[in-house]
Motif scaffolding. Structure first.
Motif, PDB file in Angstrom:
ATOM      1  N   CYS A 120       0.828  -1.216   0.000  1.00 51.71           N
ATOM      2  CA  CYS A 120       0.000   0.000   0.000  1.00 51.71           C
ATOM      3  C   CYS A 120       0.854   1.254   0.000  1.00 51.71           C
ATOM      4  O   CYS A 120       0.504   2.255  -0.620  1.00 51.71           O
ATOM      5  CB  CYS A 120      -0.940   0.007   1.210  1.00 51.71           C
ATOM      6  SG  CYS A 120      -2.334  -1.102   1.052  1.00 51.71           S
TER       7      CYS A 120
ATOM      8  N   ASN B 109       1.369   1.252  -4.529  1.00 51.54           N
ATOM      9  CA  ASN B 109      -0.004   1.631  -4.860  1.00 51.54           C
ATOM     10  C   ASN B 109      -0.120   2.327  -6.215  1.00 51.54           C
ATOM     11  O   ASN B 109      -1.205   2.431  -6.757  1.00 51.54           O
ATOM     12  CB  ASN B 109      -0.640   2.460  -3.739  1.00 51.54           C
ATOM     13  CG  ASN B 109       0.057   3.780  -3.518  1.00 51.54           C
ATOM     14  OD1 ASN B 109       1.142   4.019  -4.048  1.00 51.54           O
ATOM     15  ND2 ASN B 109      -0.551   4.628  -2.730  1.00 51.54           N
ATOM     16  N   ASN B 110       0.993   2.798  -6.778  1.00 51.14           N
ATOM     17  CA  ASN B 110       0.963   3.365  -8.135  1.00 51.14           C
ATOM     18  C   ASN B 110       0.953   2.273  -9.196  1.00 51.14           C
ATOM     19  O   ASN B 110       0.645   2.538 -10.354  1.00 51.14           O
ATOM     20  CB  ASN B 110       2.163   4.286  -8.370  1.00 51.14           C
ATOM     21  CG  ASN B 110       2.077   5.551  -7.543  1.00 51.14           C
ATOM     22  OD1 ASN B 110       0.991   6.005  -7.185  1.00 51.14           O
ATOM     23  ND2 ASN B 110       3.226   6.112  -7.218  1.00 51.14           N
ATOM     24  N   TYR B 111       1.331   1.065  -8.799  1.00 56.94           N
ATOM     25  CA  TYR B 111       1.442  -0.038  -9.750  1.00 56.94           C
ATOM     26  C   TYR B 111       0.354  -1.100  -9.569  1.00 56.94           C
ATOM     27  O   TYR B 111       0.002  -1.792 -10.513  1.00 56.94           O
ATOM     28  CB  TYR B 111       2.813  -0.713  -9.617  1.00 56.94           C
ATOM     29  CG  TYR B 111       3.953   0.264  -9.708  1.00 56.94           C
ATOM     30  CD1 TYR B 111       4.314   0.829 -10.928  1.00 56.94           C
ATOM     31  CD2 TYR B 111       4.650   0.656  -8.564  1.00 56.94           C
ATOM     32  CE1 TYR B 111       5.351   1.747 -11.006  1.00 56.94           C
ATOM     33  CE2 TYR B 111       5.689   1.567  -8.639  1.00 56.94           C
ATOM     34  CZ  TYR B 111       6.034   2.109  -9.862  1.00 56.94           C
ATOM     35  OH  TYR B 111       7.060   3.015  -9.945  1.00 56.94           O
ATOM     36  N   PHE B 112      -0.110  -1.265  -8.335  1.00 59.35           N
ATOM     37  CA  PHE B 112      -1.094  -2.293  -8.015  1.00 59.35           C
ATOM     38  C   PHE B 112      -2.321  -1.684  -7.358  1.00 59.35           C
ATOM     39  O   PHE B 112      -2.197  -0.774  -6.535  1.00 59.35           O
ATOM     40  CB  PHE B 112      -0.523  -3.341  -7.039  1.00 59.35           C
ATOM     41  CG  PHE B 112       0.591  -4.173  -7.600  1.00 59.35           C
ATOM     42  CD1 PHE B 112       0.357  -5.090  -8.617  1.00 59.35           C
ATOM     43  CD2 PHE B 112       1.876  -4.052  -7.106  1.00 59.35           C
ATOM     44  CE1 PHE B 112       1.383  -5.872  -9.117  1.00 59.35           C
ATOM     45  CE2 PHE B 112       2.910  -4.821  -7.598  1.00 59.35           C
ATOM     46  CZ  PHE B 112       2.666  -5.734  -8.607  1.00 59.35           C
ATOM     47  N   SER B 113      -3.468  -2.219  -7.670  1.00 59.06           N
ATOM     48  CA  SER B 113      -4.688  -1.859  -6.944  1.00 59.06           C
ATOM     49  C   SER B 113      -4.710  -2.677  -5.651  1.00 59.06           C
ATOM     50  O   SER B 113      -3.805  -3.475  -5.383  1.00 59.06           O
ATOM     51  CB  SER B 113      -5.919  -2.202  -7.797  1.00 59.06           C
ATOM     52  OG  SER B 113      -6.028  -3.606  -7.930  1.00 59.06           O
ATOM     53  N   LEU B 114      -5.763  -2.503  -4.871  1.00 55.68           N
ATOM     54  CA  LEU B 114      -5.898  -3.329  -3.661  1.00 55.68           C
ATOM     55  C   LEU B 114      -6.003  -4.806  -4.018  1.00 55.68           C
ATOM     56  O   LEU B 114      -5.637  -5.662  -3.210  1.00 55.68           O
ATOM     57  CB  LEU B 114      -7.125  -2.904  -2.856  1.00 55.68           C
ATOM     58  CG  LEU B 114      -6.965  -1.692  -1.957  1.00 55.68           C
ATOM     59  CD1 LEU B 114      -8.215  -1.481  -1.108  1.00 55.68           C
ATOM     60  CD2 LEU B 114      -5.744  -1.795  -1.065  1.00 55.68           C
TER      61      LEU B 114
ATOM     62  N   CYS C 205      -7.590 -12.128  -5.247  1.00 53.96           N
ATOM     63  CA  CYS C 205      -8.476 -11.282  -6.070  1.00 53.96           C
ATOM     64  C   CYS C 205      -9.817 -11.081  -5.383  1.00 53.96           C
ATOM     65  O   CYS C 205     -10.337  -9.959  -5.330  1.00 53.96           O
ATOM     66  CB  CYS C 205      -8.671 -11.901  -7.451  1.00 53.96           C
ATOM     67  SG  CYS C 205      -7.237 -11.753  -8.523  1.00 53.96           S
TER      68      CYS C 205
ATOM     69  N   GLY D 278      -9.240  -8.820  -2.300  1.00 53.43           N
ATOM     70  CA  GLY D 278      -8.940  -7.455  -2.721  1.00 53.43           C
ATOM     71  C   GLY D 278     -10.155  -6.718  -3.250  1.00 53.43           C
ATOM     72  O   GLY D 278     -10.395  -5.559  -2.913  1.00 53.43           O
ATOM     73  N   TYR D 279     -10.923  -7.400  -4.082  1.00 51.19           N
ATOM     74  CA  TYR D 279     -12.128  -6.773  -4.637  1.00 51.19           C
ATOM     75  C   TYR D 279     -13.115  -6.433  -3.519  1.00 51.19           C
ATOM     76  O   TYR D 279     -13.678  -5.336  -3.483  1.00 51.19           O
ATOM     77  CB  TYR D 279     -12.782  -7.711  -5.654  1.00 51.19           C
ATOM     78  CG  TYR D 279     -14.007  -7.115  -6.301  1.00 51.19           C
ATOM     79  CD1 TYR D 279     -13.893  -6.116  -7.262  1.00 51.19           C
ATOM     80  CD2 TYR D 279     -15.277  -7.528  -5.924  1.00 51.19           C
ATOM     81  CE1 TYR D 279     -15.013  -5.555  -7.844  1.00 51.19           C
ATOM     82  CE2 TYR D 279     -16.408  -6.968  -6.496  1.00 51.19           C
ATOM     83  CZ  TYR D 279     -16.272  -5.983  -7.461  1.00 51.19           C
ATOM     84  OH  TYR D 279     -17.387  -5.428  -8.018  1.00 51.19           O
TER      85      TYR D 279
ATOM     86  N   ILE E  20     -11.951  -3.438  -1.459  1.00 53.16           N
ATOM     87  CA  ILE E  20     -12.216  -2.143  -2.102  1.00 53.16           C
ATOM     88  C   ILE E  20     -13.610  -1.660  -1.707  1.00 53.16           C
ATOM     89  O   ILE E  20     -13.800  -0.503  -1.320  1.00 53.16           O
ATOM     90  CB  ILE E  20     -12.089  -2.257  -3.640  1.00 53.16           C
ATOM     91  CG1 ILE E  20     -10.624  -2.448  -4.026  1.00 53.16           C
ATOM     92  CG2 ILE E  20     -12.663  -1.019  -4.329  1.00 53.16           C
ATOM     93  CD1 ILE E  20     -10.415  -2.812  -5.487  1.00 53.16           C
TER      94      ILE E  20
ATOM     95  N   ASP F 101     -14.196   1.584   0.848  1.00 50.80           N
ATOM     96  CA  ASP F 101     -14.981   2.750   0.408  1.00 50.80           C
ATOM     97  C   ASP F 101     -16.106   3.056   1.391  1.00 50.80           C
ATOM     98  O   ASP F 101     -16.327   4.211   1.749  1.00 50.80           O
ATOM     99  CB  ASP F 101     -15.562   2.517  -0.985  1.00 50.80           C
ATOM    100  CG  ASP F 101     -14.503   2.544  -2.076  1.00 50.80           C
ATOM    101  OD1 ASP F 101     -13.377   3.016  -1.806  1.00 50.80           O
ATOM    102  OD2 ASP F 101     -14.806   2.082  -3.193  1.00 50.80           O
TER     103      ASP F 101
END
Length: 173
Positions: A96, A100-105, A149, A152-153, A156, A160
């Motif tokens: 994180c 975080n510029n290369y990978f999402s959560l 996956c 992580g999804y 997110i 939020d």
């Protein structure tokens, strides 16, 4: 958010992680990879990393592992749980912060899942004094992609909504 509200919120998140761990233990998974799990409590852990930071996430991991041992497992399972939880939390925290510029959560969650499985195999290899267990790591790594996956999804979505809730609490205080 004041200190008391923060601790109450972290306590609720720890309870949620504990409940998810207990529920996960009850879910019969198809016999794809022995020992593989969905990692449902990592949804909470990753969300805590994002919203509260690594120190609080480590606190949640340690307390959840202790409580899980007391209510549902045993000291050997605790060793696996706490060590892999700490390592995966550190990996996700570093992800994180620096990736975080290369990978999402989702990508960061996959890294955490792989770190979790690698640590569990390492702990098992140390406890059983054999390195033959590492042959199983590629299978667990493949499973990590799918579970990471999913976690992580979901994280997110949770993150939020938690941020919106915390902003609302901040305005009401």
């Amino acid at each position: 958010m004041n200190k008391i509200q923060r601790y109450i919120f972290l306590s609720l998140l720890t309870a949620a992680a504990l409940i998810l761990s207990i529920i996960e233990g009850m879910i019969p998974l198809p016999y794809i990879a022995p020992g593989a799990k969905l990692g449902l409590s990592n949804i909470v852990i990753l969300s805590v990393v994002v919203i509260f930071g690594p120190k609080d996430a480590l606190l949640v991991v340690i307390i959840r592992s202790i409580l899980l041992m007391l209510v549902a497992t045993n000291p050997i399972t605790f060793i696996y749980s706490v060590t892999s939880g700490i390592v995966s939390t550190l990996v996700m925290s570093l992800g994180c912060r620096y990736l975080n510029n290369y990978f999402s959560l989702i990508g960061i969650s996959v890294l955490g899942a792989m770190a979790h499985n690698t640590t569990q195999v390492t702990v098992a290899a140390m406890l059983f004094t054999t390195f033959n267990l590492y042959y199983y790591l590629p299978i667990l790594s493949l499973v990590s992609i799918f579970t990471g996956c999913f976690v992580g999804y979901t994280a997110i979505f949770v993150t939020d909504n938690l941020e919106k809730t915390l902003l609302k609490l901040g305005r009401e205080a």
